[in-house]
Design a protein around this motif. Sequence first.
Motif, PDB file in Angstrom:
ATOM      1  N   VAL A 275       3.563 -12.709 -11.363  1.00 54.04           N
ATOM      2  CA  VAL A 275       3.429 -12.175  -9.930  1.00 54.04           C
ATOM      3  C   VAL A 275       4.157 -12.983  -8.983  1.00 54.04           C
ATOM      4  O   VAL A 275       5.102 -12.799  -8.067  1.00 54.04           O
ATOM      5  N   LEU A 276       4.433 -14.334  -9.215  1.00 51.40           N
ATOM      6  CA  LEU A 276       5.274 -15.378  -8.462  1.00 51.40           C
ATOM      7  C   LEU A 276       6.736 -15.148  -8.768  1.00 51.40           C
ATOM      8  O   LEU A 276       7.621 -14.878  -7.658  1.00 51.40           O
ATOM      9  N   ILE A 277       7.373 -14.563  -9.970  1.00 51.01           N
ATOM     10  CA  ILE A 277       8.398 -14.463 -10.190  1.00 51.01           C
ATOM     11  C   ILE A 277       8.964 -12.993  -9.479  1.00 51.01           C
ATOM     12  O   ILE A 277      10.092 -12.887  -8.955  1.00 51.01           O
ATOM     13  N   PHE A 278       7.988 -12.147  -9.624  1.00 44.23           N
ATOM     14  CA  PHE A 278       8.304 -10.812  -8.972  1.00 44.23           C
ATOM     15  C   PHE A 278       8.333 -10.765  -7.437  1.00 44.23           C
ATOM     16  O   PHE A 278       9.275 -10.372  -6.860  1.00 44.23           O
ATOM     17  N   LEU A 279       7.477 -11.656  -6.920  1.00 40.48           N
ATOM     18  CA  LEU A 279       7.786 -11.924  -5.353  1.00 40.48           C
ATOM     19  C   LEU A 279       9.049 -12.568  -4.957  1.00 40.48           C
ATOM     20  O   LEU A 279       9.500 -12.379  -3.905  1.00 40.48           O
TER      21      LEU A 279
ATOM     22  N   SER B  85      11.833 -10.045  -5.435  1.00 45.30           N
ATOM     23  CA  SER B  85      11.902  -8.837  -4.500  1.00 45.30           C
ATOM     24  C   SER B  85      12.142  -9.237  -3.139  1.00 45.30           C
ATOM     25  O   SER B  85      12.146  -8.379  -2.168  1.00 45.30           O
ATOM     26  N   THR B  86      11.798 -10.673  -2.629  1.00 43.93           N
ATOM     27  CA  THR B  86      11.702 -10.986  -1.416  1.00 43.93           C
ATOM     28  C   THR B  86      13.502 -11.171  -0.858  1.00 43.93           C
ATOM     29  O   THR B  86      14.117 -11.567  -1.699  1.00 43.93           O
ATOM     30  N   THR B  87      13.647 -10.481   0.340  1.00 40.22           N
ATOM     31  CA  THR B  87      15.054 -10.442   0.520  1.00 40.22           C
ATOM     32  C   THR B  87      15.136 -11.769   1.581  1.00 40.22           C
ATOM     33  O   THR B  87      14.700 -12.143   2.401  1.00 40.22           O
ATOM     34  N   TYR B  88      16.494 -12.614   1.346  1.00 42.35           N
ATOM     35  CA  TYR B  88      16.651 -13.704   2.044  1.00 42.35           C
ATOM     36  C   TYR B  88      17.783 -13.111   2.918  1.00 42.35           C
ATOM     37  O   TYR B  88      18.912 -13.088   2.547  1.00 42.35           O
ATOM     38  N   SER B  89      17.808 -13.187   4.228  1.00 46.57           N
ATOM     39  CA  SER B  89      18.740 -12.776   5.011  1.00 46.57           C
ATOM     40  C   SER B  89      19.385 -13.808   5.875  1.00 46.57           C
ATOM     41  O   SER B  89      18.402 -14.500   6.522  1.00 46.57           O
ATOM     42  N   ARG B  90      20.668 -14.141   6.036  1.00 45.54           N
ATOM     43  CA  ARG B  90      21.175 -15.252   6.672  1.00 45.54           C
ATOM     44  C   ARG B  90      22.185 -14.559   7.667  1.00 45.54           C
ATOM     45  O   ARG B  90      22.685 -13.536   7.411  1.00 45.54           O
ATOM     46  N   PHE B  91      21.729 -14.783   8.975  1.00 43.16           N
ATOM     47  CA  PHE B  91      22.422 -14.023   9.926  1.00 43.16           C
ATOM     48  C   PHE B  91      23.797 -15.235  10.355  1.00 43.16           C
ATOM     49  O   PHE B  91      23.379 -16.180  11.083  1.00 43.16           O
ATOM     50  N   ALA B  92      25.001 -14.774  10.008  1.00 41.98           N
ATOM     51  CA  ALA B  92      25.812 -15.512  10.560  1.00 41.98           C
ATOM     52  C   ALA B  92      26.223 -14.968  12.166  1.00 41.98           C
ATOM     53  O   ALA B  92      26.468 -13.870  12.308  1.00 41.98           O
ATOM     54  N   GLN B  93      26.394 -15.994  12.760  1.00 45.06           N
ATOM     55  CA  GLN B  93      26.753 -15.769  14.136  1.00 45.06           C
ATOM     56  C   GLN B  93      28.116 -15.907  14.670  1.00 45.06           C
ATOM     57  O   GLN B  93      28.722 -16.897  14.097  1.00 45.06           O
ATOM     58  N   LEU B  94      28.858 -15.065  15.152  1.00 50.43           N
ATOM     59  CA  LEU B  94      30.203 -15.268  15.586  1.00 50.43           C
ATOM     60  C   LEU B  94      30.196 -15.481  17.016  1.00 50.43           C
ATOM     61  O   LEU B  94      29.479 -14.715  17.802  1.00 50.43           O
TER      62      LEU B  94
END
Length: 141
Positions: free
Chosen positions: A25-29, A32-41
């Motif tokens: 379950v830990l590996i699945f989470l 499946s979790t998306t890590y989004s990094r917002f690059a700011q210009l």
Amino acid sequence: MKFRRGYAEDPEINLIPLIDVLLVVLIFLAVSTTYSRFAQLQIELPAADPNKAATRPQEIQVGVSADGRFAIGHTVVPVTDTAALTDLLRSAAARLNDPVVVINADAQAPHQAVITVMEAARNAGLSRLSFATQRHANSGR
């Protein structure tokens, strides 16, 4: 039949299958979790001023015919090489303030003739280029 009333051992919970399930379950989470990094210009957008009248930039119209001949403004020039075209563009730009070179090329014009105009504009120090287009009146688009 003889039933036993007591157990020889105390019942215990087997933790190894529980740990296996929790690890899956830990590996699945984690997957499946998306890590989004917002690059700011750092962009400074232009602001519209409704009171300011829109001024059209000064233009140098360069025409390229189907057979590869050039015209600056409305005058056909008898040059075919880049150096001569550079001199003509430089002299046309001398009397204008930061002009835009507008290339009006025929649909059947050779690509090399258009590249020659672009190279001559670069050699003349004119970095602002634009291509003129025309919408067909009979097309359904």
